[in-house]
Scaffold this motif. Structure first.
Motif, PDB file in Angstrom:
ATOM      1  N   LEU A 109       0.825  -1.194   0.000  1.00  0.00           N
ATOM      2  CA  LEU A 109       0.000   0.000   0.000  1.00  0.00           C
ATOM      3  C   LEU A 109       0.869   1.257   0.000  1.00  0.00           C
ATOM      4  CD1 LEU A 109      -2.875   1.131   0.177  1.00  0.00           C
ATOM      5  CD2 LEU A 109      -2.690   0.936   2.660  1.00  0.00           C
ATOM      6  N   LEU A 110       1.939   1.250   0.768  1.00  0.00           N
ATOM      7  CA  LEU A 110       2.838   2.406   0.819  1.00  0.00           C
ATOM      8  C   LEU A 110       3.534   2.634  -0.515  1.00  0.00           C
ATOM      9  CD1 LEU A 110       4.295   1.988   4.406  1.00  0.00           C
ATOM     10  CD2 LEU A 110       2.802   3.821   3.581  1.00  0.00           C
ATOM     11  N   SER A 111       3.814   1.556  -1.235  1.00  0.00           N
ATOM     12  CA  SER A 111       4.384   1.708  -2.581  1.00  0.00           C
ATOM     13  C   SER A 111       3.414   2.453  -3.487  1.00  0.00           C
ATOM     14  CB  SER A 111       4.717   0.346  -3.193  1.00  0.00           C
ATOM     15  OG  SER A 111       5.750  -0.272  -2.478  1.00  0.00           O
ATOM     16  N   LEU A 112       2.137   2.114  -3.400  1.00  0.00           N
ATOM     17  CA  LEU A 112       1.120   2.804  -4.188  1.00  0.00           C
ATOM     18  C   LEU A 112       1.001   4.263  -3.756  1.00  0.00           C
ATOM     19  CD1 LEU A 112      -1.180   2.826  -6.253  1.00  0.00           C
ATOM     20  CD2 LEU A 112      -2.686   1.967  -4.441  1.00  0.00           C
ATOM     21  N   ILE A 113       1.000   4.511  -2.447  1.00  0.00           N
ATOM     22  CA  ILE A 113       0.910   5.878  -1.935  1.00  0.00           C
ATOM     23  C   ILE A 113       2.092   6.704  -2.436  1.00  0.00           C
ATOM     24  CG2 ILE A 113       1.085   7.276   0.183  1.00  0.00           C
ATOM     25  CD1 ILE A 113      -0.634   5.064   1.546  1.00  0.00           C
ATOM     26  N   LEU A 115       3.894   6.187  -5.111  1.00  0.00           N
ATOM     27  CA  LEU A 115       3.728   6.396  -6.542  1.00  0.00           C
ATOM     28  C   LEU A 115       2.766   7.548  -6.808  1.00  0.00           C
ATOM     29  CD1 LEU A 115       4.102   5.491  -9.521  1.00  0.00           C
ATOM     30  CD2 LEU A 115       2.146   3.972  -9.154  1.00  0.00           C
ATOM     31  N   ILE A 116       1.629   7.536  -6.124  1.00  0.00           N
ATOM     32  CA  ILE A 116       0.634   8.597  -6.312  1.00  0.00           C
ATOM     33  C   ILE A 116       1.207   9.952  -5.916  1.00  0.00           C
ATOM     34  CG2 ILE A 116      -1.581   9.498  -5.473  1.00  0.00           C
ATOM     35  CD1 ILE A 116      -2.497   6.519  -5.361  1.00  0.00           C
ATOM     36  N   GLU A 117       1.860  10.015  -4.757  1.00  0.00           N
ATOM     37  CA  GLU A 117       2.456  11.290  -4.326  1.00  0.00           C
ATOM     38  C   GLU A 117       3.482  11.781  -5.345  1.00  0.00           C
ATOM     39  OE1 GLU A 117       2.104  10.947   0.538  1.00  0.00           O
ATOM     40  OE2 GLU A 117       3.946  10.258  -0.440  1.00  0.00           O
ATOM     41  N   GLY A 118       4.281  10.875  -5.878  1.00  0.00           N
ATOM     42  CA  GLY A 118       5.303  11.249  -6.854  1.00  0.00           C
ATOM     43  C   GLY A 118       4.742  11.691  -8.192  1.00  0.00           C
ATOM     44  N   LYS A 119       3.564  11.222  -8.516  1.00  0.00           N
ATOM     45  CA  LYS A 119       2.931  11.557  -9.798  1.00  0.00           C
ATOM     46  C   LYS A 119       1.916  12.687  -9.687  1.00  0.00           C
ATOM     47  CE  LYS A 119       5.010   8.377 -12.222  1.00  0.00           C
ATOM     48  NZ  LYS A 119       5.888   8.710 -13.333  1.00  0.00           N
ATOM     49  N   MET A 120       1.812  13.325  -8.530  1.00  0.00           N
ATOM     50  CA  MET A 120       0.801  14.368  -8.342  1.00  0.00           C
ATOM     51  C   MET A 120       0.932  15.534  -9.320  1.00  0.00           C
ATOM     52  SD  MET A 120      -1.642  13.459  -6.548  1.00  0.00           S
ATOM     53  CE  MET A 120      -2.502  15.017  -6.657  1.00  0.00           C
ATOM     54  N   PRO A 121       2.126  15.979  -9.711  1.00  0.00           N
ATOM     55  CA  PRO A 121       2.164  17.043 -10.721  1.00  0.00           C
ATOM     56  C   PRO A 121       1.455  16.630 -12.020  1.00  0.00           C
ATOM     57  CG  PRO A 121       4.284  16.891  -9.640  1.00  0.00           C
ATOM     58  CD  PRO A 121       3.470  15.709  -9.169  1.00  0.00           C
TER      59      PRO A 121
END
Length: 136
Positions: A109-113, A115-121
């Motif tokens: 789950l943290l890997s997904l989180i 990824l999402i945080e890193g792709k927010m731009p």
């Protein structure tokens, strides 16, 4: 799986059942909902950092109500992802931590989180483009 009610095997039964989260009656849907719902995901993420008391956890998961956190913890405990320890001290102290199963789930789950945080731009840019195409 068909639409029949699925009953989990007793813990001592050595049965390898195939579960299909896309099947309506599969019990894995409930656990997936508990893990991927907003409060479940954030609770697992917070507990991956440390063992926490209820109010510490509530402060860490900003915005969750006492009732929702309590319900979330009960569901995650029932699923075997969270362990609740009631320390018989004065005053009483209840702590929550991940079980080994919970640690395994939280890691993914943290890997997904992350990824999402890193792709927010990119996500924000896509939202901006989408919103710009819609009539006001």
């Amino acid at each position: 799986m068909d639409d029949a009610t699925v009953t989990a095997p007793a813990p001592d039964e050595d049965i390898d059942l195939a579960y299909d989260v896309f099947a309506r009656s599969c019990p894995s849907r409930h656990t997936l909902e508990h893990v991927t719902g907003r409060w479940g995901a954030l609770t697992l993420g917070a507990l991956s950092e440390n063992t926490l008391r209820f109010n510490e956890l509530r402060r860490r998961v900003d915005g969750v109500s006492e009732k929702m956190l309590s319900q979330t913890l009960h569901a995650l405990e029932r699923d075997g992802l969270v362990h609740r320890e009631d320390r018989q001290t004065n005053p009483p102290r209840v702590e929550y931590r991940l079980t080994p199963l919970g640690e395994s789930v939280a890691e993914r789950l943290l890997s997904l989180i992350e990824l999402i945080e890193g792709k927010m731009p990119e996500v924000l840019a896509a939202q901006h483009r989408y919103d710009g195409r819609r009539p006001a």
